[in-house]
Every structure is written in structure tokens, then in C-alpha cells.
Design an enzyme around this catalytic site. Structure first.
Site, PDB file in Angstrom:
ATOM      1  N   SER A 407       0.825  -1.206   0.000  1.00 19.52           N
ATOM      2  CA  SER A 407       0.000   0.000   0.000  1.00 19.52           C
ATOM      3  C   SER A 407       0.860   1.256   0.000  1.00 19.52           C
ATOM      4  CB  SER A 407      -0.893   0.004   1.243  1.00 19.52           C
ATOM      5  OG  SER A 407      -0.078  -0.079   2.394  1.00 19.52           O
ATOM      6  N   HIS A 428      -2.716  -2.576  -6.018  1.00 21.10           N
ATOM      7  CA  HIS A 428      -3.073  -2.148  -4.673  1.00 21.10           C
ATOM      8  C   HIS A 428      -4.582  -2.224  -4.498  1.00 21.10           C
ATOM      9  CE1 HIS A 428      -3.400   1.294  -1.519  1.00 21.10           C
ATOM     10  NE2 HIS A 428      -3.392   0.098  -0.947  1.00 21.10           N
ATOM     11  N   GLU A 440      -5.584   0.399  -7.420  1.00 17.38           N
ATOM     12  CA  GLU A 440      -4.503   1.257  -7.921  1.00 17.38           C
ATOM     13  C   GLU A 440      -3.507   0.343  -8.618  1.00 17.38           C
ATOM     14  OE1 GLU A 440      -3.093   3.384  -4.404  1.00 17.38           O
ATOM     15  OE2 GLU A 440      -3.904   5.253  -5.170  1.00 17.38           O
ATOM     16  N   ASN A 478      -3.345   6.878  -0.639  1.00 17.22           N
ATOM     17  CA  ASN A 478      -2.795   6.925   0.720  1.00 17.22           C
ATOM     18  C   ASN A 478      -1.928   8.159   0.941  1.00 17.22           C
ATOM     19  OD1 ASN A 478      -4.130   4.691   1.531  1.00 17.22           O
ATOM     20  ND2 ASN A 478      -2.367   3.293   1.433  1.00 17.22           N
TER      21      ASN A 478
END
Ligand code: T1G
Length: 693
Positions: A407, A428, A440, A478
Site C-alpha cells: 500500500s 493495490h 490502484e 494513501n
């Protein structure tokens, strides 16, 4: 006759064929062509019936969404629809693919409707902030009753042909050539002396109690959304008004939805999802490697969720764990997840067994030698990833795609653990992986075009919203949420409570408040990420310290029963944590500030503008291709309200000059984290928006 609408004569039947790729959208040329063809058929005494079919892969999939927001151009779809129903000659339409929105409304105005068995019909307008605006809210209840009509119109979900037949939307299910089926049906109608059968002339049973109940349900389940309540109001009008007045009321309600900023936001999201599949420099015909078999390393929550993603679409997947006990736990978790779907009624027991049968537990890397793709979901440690990728590099066949679910770790470093970095890509997933639509796709420095194209295609096959991103700490989602969460913690130290921060953002439309999310994902993970980032902080970038206090007290969120909130006896319902105020006082004192009340508006601006500012940096660095990709990431991975279009669409709607002005104020008051992103300053200076990039 315009080329998008052609007419053939078959004896005394006129066959009208719409041919407007890719989905036969009812743009101006189609509407004008249809009306012309209808009028010609009406005027031709030798024509006794009309058949309407579409070429290509689907029946008309609705109005041309690209036309919304532009000045309307006659003929309008209601005009075409009303001409079809009023025709003195019986009309038969033959549906294949998906008859959606205006497409189904055209079909409902036809006198008879037949379809291929694999066809679907629906009124998805509510999903783009609208309501069926060409008679759907008035004709569908007349065919299927108020309850079923509300189900279809408020959910926007299609129904399959057999169900549509049972509902009375369809008259028959047919096979073979569409035109021939339609002509045969029309011939039979004429032989039986059956003329026009107008849906609009049917009565619809009112049901005030049902409508009131649905209205209340929509208010509860879809807070903040504008068009669902208008859908209910339009159907309610059908139970009360004659068709002509009901259509007028429908039009009024439709226009109100059309004018709503939510329609613009939801249509932005619709096109953003399709735009994301287009990658600059990656030709649409880039060869792809087919993924016939897959493997997942690691049977934790993420690993099992990812394995289910493959099994759910019929791809056999091996799940590798370190020993029997871990493997049993993983397979039990997979079964429990599917069982929950069976109990909810969204999966049959038979389908569950079929899916679970596609997941094969293995203990030895040698079992992965022939799989087409392996994805690891092991502990977020570069050393652990190194061990995994060195094994995969040694075992997997040439051409196998080696993916990491990391991540935020450096994918280029991970690729360098192998002799085949061109075959390494990031996939991801977002927890729970079998539920969250966002994926992702992380393109490493060495990732080949073929592997990237294969990963994007796999994403679509897994029914994910696949967005290509570059390598940086946290990729896109993130990296932005780090800023968002940091502001939430600063706001606590400045005077807000967790409940105030979270309710302000829930009222803004976020699915969950930032602090409840942190408690859910675990404050130990937040703490580890922050300690990893600490060496990279720039001068002036201080950190909130409330997390240190909670971590030191062993308060790690839901997993430990206490974090920003308290979760007594394993409850998942957050309660105030009485230990927190003292920690916040200490944190504030350490910053030399006195805590004081914070407004909800300030909370929202600090958290949302932190997303916008970081997104501007991400775009400037080329980590994301386009602003709408970033919007898509937040709509599908972080619970950002779709009716606001995403953080950058929202910023554009506020006006970037205003957003930049607030960021500059925050920079004055709160220091280095609020350094305005250069791209944001450039856009404002040039009078441009994120949408203009
Ligand atoms: N208008 C314009 N373009 C459309 C379109 C539409 N309705 N539907 C799809 N496209 C484009 C899409 O942007 C893409 O373009 C290409 O077609 C293939 O789409 C008055 C007001 C039909 C199930 O909401 O659900 O009618 O990227 O990749 O996965 O009451 O498209 O290739 O350039 O999605 O096979 C109501 C929306 C409109 C249906 C096919 N109708 N479309 O899925 O292909 S409002 C909808 C879909 C209305 C009336 C109201 C799906 C699909 P490009 P795709 P797909």
C-alpha cells in the site's frame, strides 16, 4: 434518412434500425432519424406495422450523456417517445444487450416488446443524478406496479430479460436474428388483427403508504442525494395524475435534477471511470497477457479478499500460506465471507461452493510454477517482500506477472529483488478487497507496457475501477489520506473532539470520519507508517503527538478496544474515550497552544483542502495521469461522496481561487504542511481549473 437510423421495407412492415456505435445513445441524430422514420411510416398507407431494432452490441443505452449541460436541441426524447406511443400502427421493438434509460423509455412507448434471453432493461438515471425524463416514471408503474417501478427507478439497477418478462415489461423472449424475430412477431400481430397497445392508457394503482415508506427509506439510505427523492415524487405523480399531466410533472422534476450540481458531479464520475482506462503512451491495442490462473501469497484479510476477487469471476487461484494451520484459517475466512453473502441472499449456496472450489490452498512455492499471475499480500516490510519476490523469481514461469499489493512501499525496490523487473507491477487493492471497487495499478520504472496493459485489463475483468498510478510513498490515495489524517489529528490538539471531526466530515458526505477510519485500520499501522516517514520530514513539518500518547497507552483502535474512541466489549460502535482529553491537553501544551472550539466548516476545509493541495503536487509530479483519476480514487477507495464528484471536481466547483486563498491562510497559521502546491498557484494565476488539465 440519416445513416444512424435506416428504414427497410419488408412487405407491409417498416423495419427501423438504429446504428449509432458504441451503445446506440439517443443523440440528436438518432432522435431526429427516429422521428422522421416514424412519420414516414405513419404517412405510408402501405405500411401496417413498425419494427424497431438496433445494430451493434446493444439496444439504445440511453440519452447521450455528453449532451447534458448543453442547450437542448429538438426533437427532444419525450417528443420522439410520445410519437411512438401515439402511432396508429402497431410497433414492436426487439431488445438485446442493455436497454437503459431513454432506450427503455423508447421501448416502453412501443406497443410490444420482445428481447433476447440475455438482454437487460433498466432505468439507471438516478446513478447520474437524474430521473427517467422521457416517460419512464409514468409508463413503468403502469406496466409493473408502483413497488417494482420504485425498486427499478430508485436503485437504477437493471433487471434481466426473464424477470422483465415476468414483470410484464416484455411480451416474449426470442432467439436468433433480431430483425427476423421482430418481423415475425409483427406479422403475427397483423394476422391476429392486434393494433396499437399503449402503455400510457393503462391505469396504475396508487399506494400512498408504500410511497411514503419508500420516501422515508430513501431519505434514510441516501442522505444528501438529490435525485432519488425526485424519482419517488415522479412515480407518485403517476399514481395521481392522467398521463399528460404526469409527464409534465416528470419533466419539471427532471429539469430540477438536470440543474442540480449533483448531476454534473455524477456524470463527471461516470466519464472519469471510462477515461481512467486510457493511459497516455499505451496504445489501446497493446498486447496483453491473459490471466487464466492466479496465485495469492498470504492468507490474511487482504490475501483472502484478493483470492475471492479472482474466484468471484471464475479465475482459479492458489492461496499460499506458511503452514497448514494458517492455510486452514485462510480457507475458513474465505468460506465465512461467502457464507455471509449467502445469508444476505446475494449468493446461492451452490455458487458459493463453486467459487470456493476455485481457491486451492498450497504450502509450497513450487505449486506456483505455471500460474500466469502471482500477487503477494504479505506483511508490509521490505525485507519480507524481498524474500517473497526472490522465491517467485526463482519459481515462476517466464512471462508470469509478479504483483505486489503493497500500500505504500517502493515498488521499484520490490521489482529490483527479481531479475525480471519488467514483469513486476503493483496491484493495490483496498480492504475489504472483495468489496471495494478501487484498484490502484502501480507502474514501476521498469514495468513493461504489456504488463501494465495486462494489469489494467485484469482490473476490469475483476470488476474493479482500475487507475494507473506512479511510484511514491502511498501512491495516490494513501499519500493524500496521510495529509487528511494528519489535519484531523492536529484539529484534535487544537480543540475538536473525535466526534466533532468525524461528524463534520460525515455531514460533508464522507462515508466514515477520518478518526473512526484510523481506529478501524489500526493505530499501530498509522504509527509504523509515520515513524517510517519521520526521517523524510521537511523543516517546519511538525507532527501531531496525540497518536504517540494513544500508542504508548496500547490504544490501537478497534483491535485493542480503544483508540480515538472506546469500543467496549468488542463493540464496533465508537464511544468517547475518557483517556483522550488529558492526552490532548498534553499534546496541546507541548505545542504551546490552548485548545479552543473548532467549527465544522473549519474542520472540513482543513481536511478536504489538505487532499486538494497534495493532489496538486501528485499531478505536478506525474504520479497520477489526470485530475479525474484522482477523483475516481477517492470516490471508489475512500468513501468520498459521489455526488460531489471527487476532491478535485469539488475544488473546481468551489473555485480554485477561493481554495488557494484558504490554503494560504492555513499556511500563515499552521506552517509548512500548508505550503501551497505550485500547480494550484499556476492554475489560479492562469484562471484554469483542474478539469482543464
Ligand atoms: N451516452 C454517451 N456515451 C455513452 C453512454 C451514454 N448513455 N453510455 C456509454 N457511453 C460511452 C462510454 O463513455 C464509452 O465511451 C463507450 O460508450 C462504452 O461505454 C432521458 C436522461 C451501456 C452498460 O446511464 O451503463 O437516458 O470511453 O465503456 O462497459 O431518461 O456504458 O469508449 O469513448 O461503459 O460495455 C441513461 C450508461 C442515460 C447508461 C455499456 N443511460 N452507460 O458498458 O461500455 S440518461 C445510462 C452504461 C437517460 C433519459 C435519461 C454502459 C453500458 P468511450 P462503456 P460497457
Amino acid at each position: 434518412m440519416s445513416e444512424v437510423v435506416q428504414v427497410e421495407r419488408h412487405g407491409d412492415v417498416a423495419l427501423i434500425k438504429v446504428d449509432n456505435p458504441p451503445v446506440n445513445a439517443l443523440g440528436l441524430a438518432v432522435r431526429a432519424g427516429l422521428l422522421r422514420a416514424l412519420r414516414e411510416a405513419e404517412a405510408d398507407a402501405a405500411v401496417r406495422a413498425v419494427v424497431l431494432v438496433c445494430a451493434g452490441r446493444t439496444f439504445m443505452a440511453g440519452a447521450d450523456i455528453k449532451e447534458f449541460g448543453k442547450p437542448p436541441r429538438a426533437p427532444s426524447l419525450p417528443e420522439v417517445v410520445e410519437a411512438i406511443e401515439a402511432s396508429a400502427k402497431p410497433s414492436v421493438t426487439v431488445i438485446h444487450g442493455t436497454a437503459l434509460g431513454g432506450g427503455l423509455e423508447v421501448a416502453l412507448a412501443c406497443h410490444y416488446r420482445i428481447a433476447r434471453a440475455d438482454a437487460q432493461v433498466g432505468l439507471p438515471e438516478v446513478k447520474i443524478g437524474l430521473l427517467p425524463g422521457a416517460g419512464g416514471t409514468q409508463r413503468l408503474p403502469r406496466l409493473v406496479g408502483v413497488g417494482r417501478a420504485l425498486d427499478m427507478i430508485v436503485s437504477g439497477n437493471p433487471v434481466k430479460a426473464p424477470q422483465a418478462l415476468e414483470y410484464g415489461i416484455l411480451d416474449a423472449i426470442v432467439e436468433g436474428d433480431l430483425a427476423e424475430a421482430g418481423l415475425a412477431y409483427a406479422r403475427r400481430l397483423l394476422d391476429e388483427g392486434r393494433g396499437p397497445r399503449r402503455t400510457g392508457e393503462r391505469q396504475v394503482e396508487g399506494d400512498a403508504a408504500l410511497i411514503a415508506a419508500r420516501h422515508a427509506e430513501v431519505q434514510k439510505r441516501m442522505p444528501g442525494l438529490f435525485s432519488p427523492l425526485h424519482c419517488v415524487a415522479a412515480v407518485e405523480a403517476a399514481t395521481r395524475l392522467p398521463l399528460a399531466e404526469g409527464l409534465k410533472r416528470e419533466r419539471e422534476l427532471f429539469q430540477e435534477c438536470l440543474a442540480s450540481p449533483q448531476r454534473a458531479a455524477l456524470i463527471h464520475a461516470f466519464f472519469a471511470e471510462r477515461e481512467a482506462a486510457k493511459i497516455a503512451g499505451l496504445p489501446a491495442d497493446t498486447p496483453v497477457r491473459e490471466v487464466r490462473t492466479a496465485a495469492v501469497i498470504g492468507g490474511g484479510t487482504m490475501g483472502v479478499g484478493i483470492a475471492l476477487c479472482f474466484a468471484n469471476v471464475g479465475i482459479p487461484v492458489k492461496l499460499l500460506e506458511v503452514d497448514d494451520a494458517a492455510l486452514d484459517r485462510a480457507l475458513q475466512r474465505a468460506r465465512a465471507t461467502c457464507q455471509a453473502s449467502v445469508e444476505r441472499g446475494s449468493l446461492t449456496a451452490e455458487a458459493m461452493e463453486k467459487r470456493l472450489g476455485l481457491i486451492q490452498g498450497v504450502l509450497d512455492y513450487a505449486a506456483l510454477a505455471e500460474v500466469d499471475l502471482v500477487i503477494e499480500a504479505v506483511f508490509e516490510s521490505l525485507d519480507v517482500k524481498r524474500q517473497v519476490f526472490e522465491r517467485l523469481d526463482a519459481v515462476c514461469k517466464p512471462g508470469a506477472i509478479l504483483a505486489s499489493n503493497t500500500s505504500s512501499l517502493d515498488l521499484d525496490a520490490i521489482a529490483a529483488f527479481t531479475r525480471r523487473p519488467q514483469d513486476v507491477v503493483g496491484l493495490h487493492f483496498f480492504s475489504p478487497a472483495n468489496v471495494m471497487r478501487l484498484l490502484e495499478v502501480v507502474r514501476g520504472r521498469e514495468t513493461s507496457a504489456e504488463v501494465l496493459a495486462s494489469a489494467m485489463q485484469l482490473g476490469k475483468r475483476l470488476k474493479k475501477v482500475a487507475v494507473a498510478v506512479g511510484v511514491c510513498d502511498g501512491f495516490v490515495g494513501n499519500r493524500m489520506i496521510f495529509q487528511y489524517g494528519r489535519q484531523a489529528e492536529f484539529l484534535l490538539e487544537e480543540g475538536a473532539s473525535p466526534a466533532q471531526v468525524d461528524s463534520a466530515l460525515r455531514d460533508f458526505g464522507m462515508a466514515m470520519g477520518p478518526l473512526a477510519v484510523r481506529d478501524l485500520s489500526g493505530l499501530d499501522i498509522s504509527h509504523a507508517i509515520r515513524e517510517r516517514q519521520r526521517p523524510g520530514l521537511k523543516p517546519g513539518q511538525t507532527l501531531p503527538t496525540v497518536l504517540d500518547h494513544l500508542y504508548a497507552a496500547g490504544m490501537l483502535g478497534q483491535k485493542s478496544g480503544a483508540g480515538f474512541y472506546l469500543y467496549p466489549q468488542g463493540s464496533r460502535t465508537p464511544q468517547d474515550n475518557p483517556a483522550l482529553p488529558a492526552m490532548l491537553e498534553q499534546a496541546a501544551a507541548a505545542r504551546g497552544i490552548a485548545r479552543q472550539p473548532v467549527s465544522a466548516e473549519h474542520i472540513v476545509e482543513r481536511c478536504i483542502f489538505a487532499l486538494v493541495n497534495e493532489a496538486a503536487r501528485i499531478l505536478d509530479e506525474g504520479i497520477a495521469q489526470r485530475a479525474s483519476d484522482i477523483d475516481l480514487i477517492f470516490l471508489n477507495g475512500y468513501g468520498f461522496p459521489a455526488w460531489r464528484g471527487g476532491p478535485l471536481f469539488h475544488a473546481d466547483s468551489l473555485g480554485l481561487d477561493q481554495v488557494l486563498q484558504r490554503i494560504r491562510e492555513f499556511h500563515q497559521r499552521f506552517g509548512a504542511w500548508w505550503e501551497p502546491a505550485p500547480l494550484l498557484e499556476r492554475l489560479v494565476a492562469e484562471g484554469r481549473r483542474f478539469a482543464d488539465l
